[in-house]
Design a protein around this motif. Sequence first.
Motif, PDB file in Angstrom:
ATOM      1  N   ALA A 203       0.809  -1.214   0.000  1.00 53.57           N
ATOM      2  CA  ALA A 203       0.000   0.000   0.000  1.00 53.57           C
ATOM      3  C   ALA A 203       0.849   1.273   0.000  1.00 53.57           C
ATOM      4  O   ALA A 203       0.356   2.346  -0.368  1.00 53.57           O
ATOM      5  N   PHE A 204       2.120   1.175   0.373  1.00 51.58           N
ATOM      6  CA  PHE A 204       2.992   2.335   0.511  1.00 51.58           C
ATOM      7  C   PHE A 204       3.455   2.818  -0.859  1.00 51.58           C
ATOM      8  O   PHE A 204       3.716   2.012  -1.758  1.00 51.58           O
ATOM      9  N   PRO A 205       3.588   4.142  -1.069  1.00 51.46           N
ATOM     10  CA  PRO A 205       4.072   4.651  -2.361  1.00 51.46           C
ATOM     11  C   PRO A 205       5.456   4.100  -2.690  1.00 51.46           C
ATOM     12  O   PRO A 205       6.313   3.972  -1.815  1.00 51.46           O
ATOM     13  N   ASP A 206       5.674   3.777  -3.963  1.00 58.22           N
ATOM     14  CA  ASP A 206       7.010   3.335  -4.356  1.00 58.22           C
ATOM     15  C   ASP A 206       7.974   4.514  -4.329  1.00 58.22           C
ATOM     16  O   ASP A 206       7.586   5.660  -4.057  1.00 58.22           O
ATOM     17  N   ALA A 207       9.225   4.246  -4.603  1.00 60.93           N
ATOM     18  CA  ALA A 207      10.266   5.264  -4.454  1.00 60.93           C
ATOM     19  C   ALA A 207      10.002   6.501  -5.302  1.00 60.93           C
ATOM     20  O   ALA A 207      10.175   7.634  -4.851  1.00 60.93           O
ATOM     21  N   ARG A 208       9.577   6.303  -6.535  1.00 54.97           N
ATOM     22  CA  ARG A 208       9.316   7.443  -7.428  1.00 54.97           C
ATOM     23  C   ARG A 208       8.184   8.317  -6.896  1.00 54.97           C
ATOM     24  O   ARG A 208       8.287   9.545  -6.850  1.00 54.97           O
ATOM     25  N   LYS A 209       7.104   7.685  -6.456  1.00 55.78           N
ATOM     26  CA  LYS A 209       5.965   8.442  -5.943  1.00 55.78           C
ATOM     27  C   LYS A 209       6.310   9.138  -4.628  1.00 55.78           C
ATOM     28  O   LYS A 209       5.898  10.280  -4.396  1.00 55.78           O
ATOM     29  N   LEU A 210       7.066   8.461  -3.763  1.00 54.18           N
ATOM     30  CA  LEU A 210       7.443   9.090  -2.500  1.00 54.18           C
ATOM     31  C   LEU A 210       8.344  10.286  -2.736  1.00 54.18           C
ATOM     32  O   LEU A 210       8.235  11.311  -2.042  1.00 54.18           O
ATOM     33  N   THR A 211       9.218  10.194  -3.715  1.00 54.62           N
ATOM     34  CA  THR A 211      10.075  11.327  -4.076  1.00 54.62           C
ATOM     35  C   THR A 211       9.229  12.509  -4.526  1.00 54.62           C
ATOM     36  O   THR A 211       9.509  13.669  -4.173  1.00 54.62           O
ATOM     37  N   GLN A 212       8.184  12.242  -5.279  1.00 50.36           N
ATOM     38  CA  GLN A 212       7.274  13.301  -5.715  1.00 50.36           C
ATOM     39  C   GLN A 212       6.548  13.930  -4.522  1.00 50.36           C
ATOM     40  O   GLN A 212       6.328  15.145  -4.491  1.00 50.36           O
ATOM     41  N   ILE A 213       6.195  13.112  -3.537  1.00 43.54           N
ATOM     42  CA  ILE A 213       5.544  13.631  -2.329  1.00 43.54           C
ATOM     43  C   ILE A 213       6.506  14.525  -1.556  1.00 43.54           C
ATOM     44  O   ILE A 213       6.115  15.579  -1.039  1.00 43.54           O
ATOM     45  N   PHE A 214       7.760  14.131  -1.475  1.00 41.58           N
ATOM     46  CA  PHE A 214       8.778  14.971  -0.829  1.00 41.58           C
ATOM     47  C   PHE A 214       8.822  16.341  -1.511  1.00 41.58           C
ATOM     48  O   PHE A 214       8.829  17.392  -0.849  1.00 41.58           O
ATOM     49  N   ALA A 215       8.871  16.350  -2.842  1.00 42.37           N
ATOM     50  CA  ALA A 215       8.957  17.598  -3.595  1.00 42.37           C
ATOM     51  C   ALA A 215       7.691  18.434  -3.428  1.00 42.37           C
ATOM     52  O   ALA A 215       7.758  19.667  -3.311  1.00 42.37           O
ATOM     53  N   ARG A 216       6.556  17.783  -3.423  1.00 46.86           N
ATOM     54  CA  ARG A 216       5.275  18.482  -3.268  1.00 46.86           C
ATOM     55  C   ARG A 216       5.169  19.213  -1.938  1.00 46.86           C
ATOM     56  O   ARG A 216       4.462  20.215  -1.819  1.00 46.86           O
ATOM     57  N   ASN A 217       5.900  18.726  -0.956  1.00 41.07           N
ATOM     58  CA  ASN A 217       5.867  19.336   0.370  1.00 41.07           C
ATOM     59  C   ASN A 217       7.008  20.326   0.593  1.00 41.07           C
ATOM     60  O   ASN A 217       7.278  20.715   1.725  1.00 41.07           O
TER      61      ASN A 217
END
Length: 240
Positions: A203-217
């Motif tokens: 259920a956890f975002p993969d590395a690419r998606k989590l990186t995007q979440i980091f940038a979004r914040n």
Amino acid sequence: MSYLPSKDKKETYVRELFNTISNGYDRTNKMMSLGRDERWRELVVKRAQVKPGQTILDVCCGTAKLTMKLAEAVGPGGKVIGLDFSENMIEVGKENISSSPHRDIIELMQGNAMALPFEDQQFDAVTVAWGLRNVPELEVALKEMIRVLKPGGMLVSLDMSKPSAPVFKQAYWLYFEKLVPLIGKFGAGKSSAYRYFCESAKAFPDARKLTQIFARNGLTETRYKNVMGGTLAIVEGKKE
């Protein structure tokens, strides 16, 4: 049967889960990682750009294995605080650091990753290993970590990801679904906890998606590094 709790019950569920497996947690990690977990922690310290004399926060510190690596890097002039919401994991962590030559610069405390008990811009770097996957609100916890981070400091996460290579991908999830719970039962006495780990990893975002979440914040220089064929990933970003 699903082992994933609803969002409103996740905090209590995960806290009780880690309280239950705390005594066998390190042993089971060593078995599951084939002894490579120490190397992964060293990579987190390197990616966090930890320097002597700094003050570092290790969120979801568990049994303080990464906390001790960070303390080794900051040296006698530095300070490392490890925070976790499982009191039993903290107690095991205190036992672990009791034999560390850096124990005097380590402070372990119980606390909530989504409401960190620290002032703004207090830490030179913030790390979180296998923790973001277990918080009820990922972005709430992420915002809190960014809030307490000094400008120019690094936020670094080590967590599960999703391998994409054919055949290896299928073999990995088969291993996680069938063998990991057996390892968890042998090492920590609770197979259901490791069934939760499998479902939470999916259920956890993969590395690419989590990186995007980091940038979004608001983090900059965001990137990720796959580990163990993409089954794990180090995701990082800098606070401007």
